[in-house]
Write a protein that holds these residues in place. Structure first.
Motif, PDB file in Angstrom:
ATOM      1  N   GLN A  89      48.673  -6.549  -4.131  1.00  0.00           N
ATOM      2  CA  GLN A  89      49.889  -5.935  -4.648  1.00  0.00           C
ATOM      3  C   GLN A  89      50.572  -6.884  -5.620  1.00  0.00           C
ATOM      4  O   GLN A  89      50.358  -8.094  -5.584  1.00  0.00           O
ATOM      5  N   ASP A  90      51.427  -6.332  -6.483  1.00  0.00           N
ATOM      6  CA  ASP A  90      52.125  -7.145  -7.478  1.00  0.00           C
ATOM      7  C   ASP A  90      52.863  -8.294  -6.808  1.00  0.00           C
ATOM      8  O   ASP A  90      53.606  -8.108  -5.848  1.00  0.00           O
ATOM      9  N   GLY A  91      52.644  -9.490  -7.329  1.00  0.00           N
ATOM     10  CA  GLY A  91      53.328 -10.667  -6.801  1.00  0.00           C
ATOM     11  C   GLY A  91      52.738 -11.200  -5.518  1.00  0.00           C
ATOM     12  O   GLY A  91      53.320 -12.068  -4.868  1.00  0.00           O
ATOM     13  N   ASP A  92      51.575 -10.719  -5.110  1.00  0.00           N
ATOM     14  CA  ASP A  92      50.959 -11.149  -3.856  1.00  0.00           C
ATOM     15  C   ASP A  92      49.958 -12.273  -4.125  1.00  0.00           C
ATOM     16  O   ASP A  92      49.282 -12.292  -5.136  1.00  0.00           O
ATOM     17  N   THR A  93      49.857 -13.197  -3.196  1.00  0.00           N
ATOM     18  CA  THR A  93      48.869 -14.263  -3.281  1.00  0.00           C
ATOM     19  C   THR A  93      47.624 -13.855  -2.504  1.00  0.00           C
ATOM     20  O   THR A  93      47.637 -12.879  -1.767  1.00  0.00           O
ATOM     21  N   ALA A  94      46.576 -14.632  -2.673  1.00  0.00           N
ATOM     22  CA  ALA A  94      45.338 -14.368  -1.940  1.00  0.00           C
ATOM     23  C   ALA A  94      44.698 -15.699  -1.583  1.00  0.00           C
ATOM     24  O   ALA A  94      44.901 -16.706  -2.255  1.00  0.00           O
ATOM     25  N   ALA A  95      43.927 -15.670  -0.509  1.00  0.00           N
ATOM     26  CA  ALA A  95      43.179 -16.848  -0.080  1.00  0.00           C
ATOM     27  C   ALA A  95      41.743 -16.676  -0.541  1.00  0.00           C
ATOM     28  O   ALA A  95      41.084 -15.692  -0.214  1.00  0.00           O
ATOM     29  N   GLY A  96      41.265 -17.631  -1.331  1.00  0.00           N
ATOM     30  CA  GLY A  96      39.900 -17.582  -1.847  1.00  0.00           C
ATOM     31  C   GLY A  96      38.981 -18.432  -0.998  1.00  0.00           C
ATOM     32  O   GLY A  96      39.377 -19.463  -0.462  1.00  0.00           O
TER      33      GLY A  96
ATOM     34  N   GLY B  30      34.552 -24.748  -0.808  1.00  0.00           N
ATOM     35  CA  GLY B  30      35.682 -24.663   0.117  1.00  0.00           C
ATOM     36  C   GLY B  30      36.659 -23.547  -0.202  1.00  0.00           C
ATOM     37  O   GLY B  30      36.335 -22.579  -0.876  1.00  0.00           O
ATOM     38  N   LEU B  31      37.897 -23.723   0.284  1.00  0.00           N
ATOM     39  CA  LEU B  31      38.946 -22.718   0.122  1.00  0.00           C
ATOM     40  C   LEU B  31      39.802 -23.044  -1.095  1.00  0.00           C
ATOM     41  O   LEU B  31      39.956 -24.206  -1.466  1.00  0.00           O
ATOM     42  N   PHE B  32      40.382 -22.006  -1.698  1.00  0.00           N
ATOM     43  CA  PHE B  32      41.297 -22.165  -2.825  1.00  0.00           C
ATOM     44  C   PHE B  32      42.300 -21.024  -2.775  1.00  0.00           C
ATOM     45  O   PHE B  32      42.139 -20.066  -2.026  1.00  0.00           O
ATOM     46  N   THR B  33      43.378 -21.137  -3.552  1.00  0.00           N
ATOM     47  CA  THR B  33      44.441 -20.134  -3.537  1.00  0.00           C
ATOM     48  C   THR B  33      44.469 -19.370  -4.849  1.00  0.00           C
ATOM     49  O   THR B  33      44.309 -19.954  -5.920  1.00  0.00           O
ATOM     50  N   LEU B  34      44.688 -18.062  -4.755  1.00  0.00           N
ATOM     51  CA  LEU B  34      44.894 -17.225  -5.928  1.00  0.00           C
ATOM     52  C   LEU B  34      46.385 -16.910  -5.982  1.00  0.00           C
ATOM     53  O   LEU B  34      46.952 -16.383  -5.021  1.00  0.00           O
ATOM     54  N   ALA B  35      47.029 -17.262  -7.082  1.00  0.00           N
ATOM     55  CA  ALA B  35      48.472 -17.073  -7.241  1.00  0.00           C
ATOM     56  C   ALA B  35      48.731 -15.921  -8.212  1.00  0.00           C
ATOM     57  O   ALA B  35      47.906 -15.629  -9.075  1.00  0.00           O
ATOM     58  N   PRO B  36      49.901 -15.279  -8.095  1.00  0.00           N
ATOM     59  CA  PRO B  36      50.231 -14.189  -9.027  1.00  0.00           C
ATOM     60  C   PRO B  36      50.298 -14.691 -10.465  1.00  0.00           C
ATOM     61  O   PRO B  36      50.672 -15.829 -10.723  1.00  0.00           O
ATOM     62  N   SER B  37      49.938 -13.817 -11.374  1.00  0.00           N
ATOM     63  CA  SER B  37      49.922 -14.153 -12.790  1.00  0.00           C
ATOM     64  C   SER B  37      50.694 -13.101 -13.563  1.00  0.00           C
ATOM     65  O   SER B  37      50.872 -11.980 -13.095  1.00  0.00           O
ATOM     66  N   THR B  38      51.123 -13.452 -14.754  1.00  0.00           N
ATOM     67  CA  THR B  38      51.799 -12.475 -15.617  1.00  0.00           C
ATOM     68  C   THR B  38      50.799 -11.584 -16.327  1.00  0.00           C
ATOM     69  O   THR B  38      51.164 -10.582 -16.898  1.00  0.00           O
ATOM     70  N   HIS B  39      49.525 -11.950 -16.320  1.00  0.00           N
ATOM     71  CA  HIS B  39      48.481 -11.169 -16.972  1.00  0.00           C
ATOM     72  C   HIS B  39      48.113  -9.970 -16.116  1.00  0.00           C
ATOM     73  O   HIS B  39      47.400 -10.096 -15.128  1.00  0.00           O
ATOM     74  N   GLU B  40      48.616  -8.809 -16.480  1.00  0.00           N
ATOM     75  CA  GLU B  40      48.302  -7.549 -15.796  1.00  0.00           C
ATOM     76  C   GLU B  40      48.506  -7.625 -14.288  1.00  0.00           C
ATOM     77  O   GLU B  40      47.839  -6.945 -13.528  1.00  0.00           O
ATOM     78  N   GLN B  41      49.399  -8.488 -13.837  1.00  0.00           N
ATOM     79  CA  GLN B  41      49.749  -8.615 -12.422  1.00  0.00           C
ATOM     80  C   GLN B  41      48.552  -8.984 -11.555  1.00  0.00           C
ATOM     81  O   GLN B  41      48.478  -8.616 -10.387  1.00  0.00           O
ATOM     82  N   ASP B  42      47.600  -9.704 -12.093  1.00  0.00           N
ATOM     83  CA  ASP B  42      46.439 -10.165 -11.329  1.00  0.00           C
ATOM     84  C   ASP B  42      46.790 -11.418 -10.542  1.00  0.00           C
ATOM     85  O   ASP B  42      47.702 -12.155 -10.895  1.00  0.00           O
ATOM     86  N   ALA B  43      46.036 -11.658  -9.478  1.00  0.00           N
ATOM     87  CA  ALA B  43      46.103 -12.924  -8.762  1.00  0.00           C
ATOM     88  C   ALA B  43      44.940 -13.775  -9.277  1.00  0.00           C
ATOM     89  O   ALA B  43      43.802 -13.321  -9.323  1.00  0.00           O
ATOM     90  N   ILE B  44      45.243 -15.019  -9.696  1.00  0.00           N
ATOM     91  CA  ILE B  44      44.243 -15.871 -10.348  1.00  0.00           C
ATOM     92  C   ILE B  44      44.147 -17.206  -9.617  1.00  0.00           C
ATOM     93  O   ILE B  44      45.149 -17.769  -9.201  1.00  0.00           O
TER      94      ILE B  44
ATOM     95  N   THR C 193      22.492 -17.340  -6.275  1.00  0.00           N
ATOM     96  CA  THR C 193      23.632 -16.434  -6.382  1.00  0.00           C
ATOM     97  C   THR C 193      24.458 -16.550  -5.120  1.00  0.00           C
ATOM     98  O   THR C 193      23.924 -16.449  -4.006  1.00  0.00           O
ATOM     99  N   TYR C 194      25.762 -16.755  -5.283  1.00  0.00           N
ATOM    100  CA  TYR C 194      26.664 -16.973  -4.155  1.00  0.00           C
ATOM    101  C   TYR C 194      27.791 -15.949  -4.193  1.00  0.00           C
ATOM    102  O   TYR C 194      28.282 -15.590  -5.265  1.00  0.00           O
ATOM    103  N   GLU C 195      28.206 -15.487  -3.007  1.00  0.00           N
ATOM    104  CA  GLU C 195      29.302 -14.536  -2.892  1.00  0.00           C
ATOM    105  C   GLU C 195      30.618 -15.292  -2.744  1.00  0.00           C
ATOM    106  O   GLU C 195      30.764 -16.128  -1.860  1.00  0.00           O
ATOM    107  N   ILE C 196      31.566 -14.993  -3.624  1.00  0.00           N
ATOM    108  CA  ILE C 196      32.903 -15.567  -3.574  1.00  0.00           C
ATOM    109  C   ILE C 196      33.830 -14.486  -3.021  1.00  0.00           C
ATOM    110  O   ILE C 196      33.757 -13.328  -3.430  1.00  0.00           O
ATOM    111  N   VAL C 197      34.712 -14.853  -2.087  1.00  0.00           N
ATOM    112  CA  VAL C 197      35.552 -13.885  -1.377  1.00  0.00           C
ATOM    113  C   VAL C 197      37.016 -14.228  -1.597  1.00  0.00           C
ATOM    114  O   VAL C 197      37.389 -15.406  -1.630  1.00  0.00           O
TER     115      VAL C 197
END
Length: 173
Positions: free
Chosen positions: A54-61, A69-83, A96-100
């Protein structure tokens, strides 16, 4: 007239049904994890983004499949994506590796594929120098051939002008 109306109505219903069937496919495409670059060498930096949260939501990568390892996806101004970003370890093996990524609110899980290769992708190669097209050109490497070409063009232009002038005077050609 009635037959045409029935055909148009049937066509409109078919298009509407196809639109309803295609709509969930488009929504599923928007809920993916984009990995850029999709192919990387060990030690390379990778950026991931998703519009699934959702807009303004973070995600755990989670890039533990490639030992990043783990990384964080933060909200962005670009089309409201988490990056988010992570670095592929130098010890990563080709494959080939799956990123979640899992959204903080709602727990929505999206995945994307990362390909690890041992060779870097080729960079764009731009041409240099003059084009080898035959007798030379204005910027060719041989000034004698260039001068000969200019002289031939001047003679042709002068001859053409003389013939047109003679024809206009009525000397009969």
């Amino acid at each position: 007239m009635r037959r045409t109306a029935r055909m148009l109505t049937g066509t409109a219903l078919a298009v509407a049904a196809a639109g309803l069937v295609a709509a969930p496919v488009h929504a599923a495409d928007a809920a993916s994890l984009e990995v850029y670059p999709s192919s990387v060498v060990p030690g390379g930096q990778v950026t991931v983004n998703t519009a699934a949260c959702q807009d303004g939501d973070t995600a755990a990568g989670d890039a533990s499949a490639v030992d990043a390892g783990l990384f964080t996806l933060a909200p962005s101004t670009h089309e409201q994506d988490a990056i988010g970003q992570f670095r592929v370890p130098e010890s990563a093996q080709p494959g080939t590796y799956e990123i979640v990524a899992t959204c903080a609110e709602g727990g929505r899980r999206v995945t994307g594929d990362l390909v690890v290769t041992l060779t870097a992708p080729r960079q764009q190669v731009y041409p240099r120098g003059s084009v080898k097209t035959g007798v030379g050109g204005a910027l060719g490497p041989d000034p004698v051939q260039t001068a000969a070409g200019v002289a031939a063009l001047a003679v042709a232009a002068a001859g053409g002008t003389w013939l047109l002038h003679r024809r206009a005077r009525g000397d009969g050609i």
